[in-house]
Each structure stands twice: as C-alpha cells, then as structure tokens.
Motif scaffolding. Structure first.
Motif, PDB file in Angstrom:
ATOM      1  N   LEU A   8       7.693  -1.809   3.727  1.00 60.49           N
ATOM      2  CA  LEU A   8       7.637  -0.716   2.767  1.00 60.49           C
ATOM      3  C   LEU A   8       8.688   0.330   3.099  1.00 60.49           C
ATOM      4  N   ASN A   9       9.133   1.035   2.060  1.00 57.78           N
ATOM      5  CA  ASN A   9      10.020   2.170   2.311  1.00 57.78           C
ATOM      6  C   ASN A   9       9.192   3.370   2.747  1.00 57.78           C
ATOM      7  N   ALA A  10       9.862   4.479   3.012  1.00 60.14           N
ATOM      8  CA  ALA A  10       9.170   5.656   3.566  1.00 60.14           C
ATOM      9  C   ALA A  10       8.106   6.190   2.615  1.00 60.14           C
ATOM     10  N   VAL A  68      -7.194  -2.619   7.183  1.00 59.45           N
ATOM     11  CA  VAL A  68      -7.976  -1.442   6.796  1.00 59.45           C
ATOM     12  C   VAL A  68      -7.571  -1.102   5.375  1.00 59.45           C
ATOM     13  N   GLY A  69      -8.490  -1.248   4.426  1.00 59.87           N
ATOM     14  CA  GLY A  69      -8.112  -1.093   3.026  1.00 59.87           C
ATOM     15  C   GLY A  69      -7.139  -2.179   2.639  1.00 59.87           C
ATOM     16  N   ASP A  70      -5.995  -1.802   2.064  1.00 63.54           N
ATOM     17  CA  ASP A  70      -4.981  -2.781   1.677  1.00 63.54           C
ATOM     18  C   ASP A  70      -3.848  -2.886   2.691  1.00 63.54           C
ATOM     19  N   ALA A 122       5.131   3.743   2.506  1.00 64.28           N
ATOM     20  CA  ALA A 122       4.382   3.790   3.760  1.00 64.28           C
ATOM     21  C   ALA A 122       3.497   5.023   3.831  1.00 64.28           C
ATOM     22  N   LEU A 123       3.980   6.165   3.322  1.00 66.89           N
ATOM     23  CA  LEU A 123       3.180   7.388   3.309  1.00 66.89           C
ATOM     24  C   LEU A 123       1.960   7.226   2.398  1.00 66.89           C
ATOM     25  N   LYS A 124       2.162   6.637   1.230  1.00 66.31           N
ATOM     26  CA  LYS A 124       1.034   6.412   0.318  1.00 66.31           C
ATOM     27  C   LYS A 124       0.017   5.458   0.930  1.00 66.31           C
ATOM     28  N   GLN A 125       0.489   4.425   1.622  1.00 64.30           N
ATOM     29  CA  GLN A 125      -0.428   3.475   2.235  1.00 64.30           C
ATOM     30  C   GLN A 125      -1.237   4.135   3.351  1.00 64.30           C
ATOM     31  N   ALA A 126      -0.617   5.018   4.130  1.00 65.38           N
ATOM     32  CA  ALA A 126      -1.340   5.739   5.179  1.00 65.38           C
ATOM     33  C   ALA A 126      -2.419   6.631   4.583  1.00 65.38           C
ATOM     34  N   GLN A 127      -2.150   7.235   3.443  1.00 65.13           N
ATOM     35  CA  GLN A 127      -3.160   8.057   2.779  1.00 65.13           C
ATOM     36  C   GLN A 127      -4.321   7.209   2.277  1.00 65.13           C
ATOM     37  N   ARG A 128      -4.011   6.023   1.746  1.00 65.51           N
ATOM     38  CA  ARG A 128      -5.086   5.129   1.288  1.00 65.51           C
ATOM     39  C   ARG A 128      -5.897   4.596   2.466  1.00 65.51           C
ATOM     40  N   ARG A 129      -5.256   4.383   3.600  1.00 68.81           N
ATOM     41  CA  ARG A 129      -5.965   3.881   4.777  1.00 68.81           C
ATOM     42  C   ARG A 129      -6.992   4.898   5.263  1.00 68.81           C
ATOM     43  N   ALA A 130      -6.659   6.186   5.179  1.00 69.08           N
ATOM     44  CA  ALA A 130      -7.585   7.220   5.647  1.00 69.08           C
ATOM     45  C   ALA A 130      -8.849   7.264   4.815  1.00 69.08           C
ATOM     46  N   THR A 131      -8.797   6.813   3.575  1.00 65.24           N
ATOM     47  CA  THR A 131      -9.975   6.831   2.694  1.00 65.24           C
ATOM     48  C   THR A 131     -10.459   5.422   2.372  1.00 65.24           C
ATOM     49  N   ALA A 132     -10.077   4.450   3.183  1.00 65.17           N
ATOM     50  CA  ALA A 132     -10.457   3.051   2.923  1.00 65.17           C
ATOM     51  C   ALA A 132     -11.970   2.883   3.051  1.00 65.17           C
TER      52      ALA A 132
END
Length: 311
Positions: free
Chosen positions: A197-199, A180-182, A202-212
């Motif tokens: 990923l570090n914490a 999903v996204g990247d 991982a938080l930034k990736q979760a935010q990008r996933r929500a707007t993928a």
C-alpha cells in the motif's frame, strides 16, 4: 577618370552589401528557431536516463478468468521506478501459467498469483487452522493488536448453575495473529499476503485496524474444538505476548516441546465446569430421601458460620 570609376565601383559595392544584408535578414526570419530541436534532444536524453533507472514489471492488460493459461495478448510490460517485491520482470515468465482465481486488468504478477490457496491458506502451517474470533477495543488489546503478534487466549466464565464460582483461565497460550480486520500479515515464505500500500492507504488501514471487530488466529488443529467451546462458554480476551520471546513460533510447531504443550492444553479446559475448582450443583436422585432433603439456610455472624434447617 580614375576617381569617377572608383566612386562608381564603391557605390556598386555598397548597394550589393545592402542587398546581401537584407537578403540574409529575410532568410533568418524564415528559418525555424534553433531552440526547438535542442529542447527535444534534452528531453530525449532525460527520458533515456530515467528509462535505465526504471524496472520492468509484468502487468495484466485485460481481465483474465481463473484456470485459463495466460497468453502474450493478456500481458504488457510496464517500467516502474520501484518494482514490487517478487514481481515478474519478463512476459516470457508469465506466458503459459494458469492463475487459480480471476485477476483484474492492471494487476502486477508474481509467483503468488499462480499459487493455490488464498492469503490465509498461505499464512498457516499444515497442522494449523485459521479461526476468526470476535474482538473489540477491550478484548483486542485496546485496538493495538497487529498481525504477527503472539497472544494468550484468556477465558472468563461467569457464575451460573454450571460454574458455582466465576473464574478466568488461559485457553491457549502463544497463538499467532494472522489478521486484524482486513489487514493481513506475512505468508510462510515472508512475503506480503496482500499487495503493498502507499502511504495514504496504509494510514487508512491502520485506522480500520484500530476499530476492527474480528481477528484471525492460527490455532493448532488438535485444539480447534477446544477453542470453539471456549468461544461459546464465556468471554474471550487476547493478551499480547512480548516480542522478546523469540521462540514462540516453535511453541506449537517445534519437534520437542510442542507435543507436551498440546497435551497440557487439552487437559486444561476440557470440561468448563471444572474451571472453578468446584463441582456443579447436582439434581436430587429419585428415591433417595437424603438427596431430596432441602438445603438449609446459611447464617453468618461475624466469623461464625452456621447451618439452619429450612422450615
């Protein structure tokens, strides 16, 4: 006479004591402080204890091109408190191996570093294909879609000349989400397709996933054309399946049920104008006056429905 000698002797001893004390004080000030070597010994002991708790990891000392065997000069050994899963622990393990893609300095090495194919290629089976579809907050399950989920692909067809009635059908059930996204899921051997990923990352990736805006799906190879037609015919939506359905991984890859599932999916949406359970409007046939007759006007009065010829 004896008293005089005793006084002289006492005076000499007193002066000697004073001289010895003074000399000892001078020597004490000239000597280095004894705390420095003690501190160094403590630091060395602490470092030795920490060194036993760290694990060796093979890391690239410089950039390496693809298709070139690694040498000892390309590698270095670092000790980490937490070693990445599957990482190489000895330089001898990496010497002579050939990476299939360019690797940057500082990259820790594992067996996946020398496998042919990218992350997606290692996430699908031989009879599957990875296909990306466009998603948004609505079509992608409200931004909650996660790699590893199983989804049903739904198709909505609007009413037009080819489809007299709007309809919705399931194009493919139980399709695995690869990314999903990247954000990538796991490879077939259960390893992470991308470095851990570090914490904060991982938080930034979760935010990008929500707007993928894209999701990659593992589609059975016999049904790839069908899904491509569906993406062009109407609007797709992804419906997430329950995690309690633990046999979904065998839906398309099982030995018993998967052939019948594939055949059922092939018959399902082979022609999109049949989805609405109605035939499309046909053009008049030349030379046939009945076919060339104009359609009448439909008049609806309450529950009565009558046909009136066109003027």
């Amino acid at each position: 006479m004896n008293n005089r000698r005793s006084l002289v002797l006492a005076a000499i001893l007193f002066i000697g004591a004073i001289a010895a004390g003074y000399w000892g004080l001078v020597l004490t000030r000239q000597q280095p402080v004894a705390e420095v070597p003690v501190t160094q010994m403590v630091e060395q002991k602490v470092a030795a204890v920490e060194d036993t708790t760290r694990q060796p990891v093979v890391v690239l000392a410089r950039d390496v091109p693809p298709h070139v065997a690694l040498t000892a000069e390309d590698l270095t050994l670092e000790k980490l408190q937490t070693a990445p899963v599957g990482s190489l622990t000895s330089i001898d393990q990496a010497v002579g191996l050939t990476p299939w893609r360019a690797l940057a300095a500082g990259t820790w090495l594992s067996k996946q570093s020398f496998e042919v194919g990218g992350p997606l290629a290692r996430m699908i089976r031989p009879d599957e294909r990875a296909l990306a579809v466009a998603i948004d907050e609505v079509t992608g399950a409200g931004g909650q879609l996660t790699p590893g989920d199983y989804v049903d692909i739904l198709l909505f067809l609007r009413e037009d000349t080819a489809n007299p009635q709007q309809s919705a059908q399931i194009v493919l059930p139980a399709v695995r989400v690869l990314s999903v996204g990247d954000e990538l899921g796991l490879t077939n051997d259960g390893q992470l397709a991308s470095p851990p990923l570090n914490a904060e990352e991982a938080l930034k990736q979760a935010q990008r996933r929500a707007t993928a805006r894209t999701a990659v799906l593992a589609v059975p190879e016999p049904l790839i054309n069908q899904l491509m037609l569906a993406t062009q015919a109407g609007t797709l939506r992804l419906a997430v399946r329950s995690a309690e359905e633990k046999r979904l991984s065998k839906y398309w890859a099982g030995q018993q049920e998967s052939p019948s599932n594939i055949e059922n999916a092939k018959r399902s949406l082979y022609r999109f104008n049949q989805l609405a359970m109605a035939s499309p409007v046909r053009a008049p046939v030349a030379g046939n006056p009945v076919a060339q007759r104009e359609r009448g006007i439909e008049i609806i009065r309450g529950s009565q429905n009558t046909q009136r010829p066109a003027q």
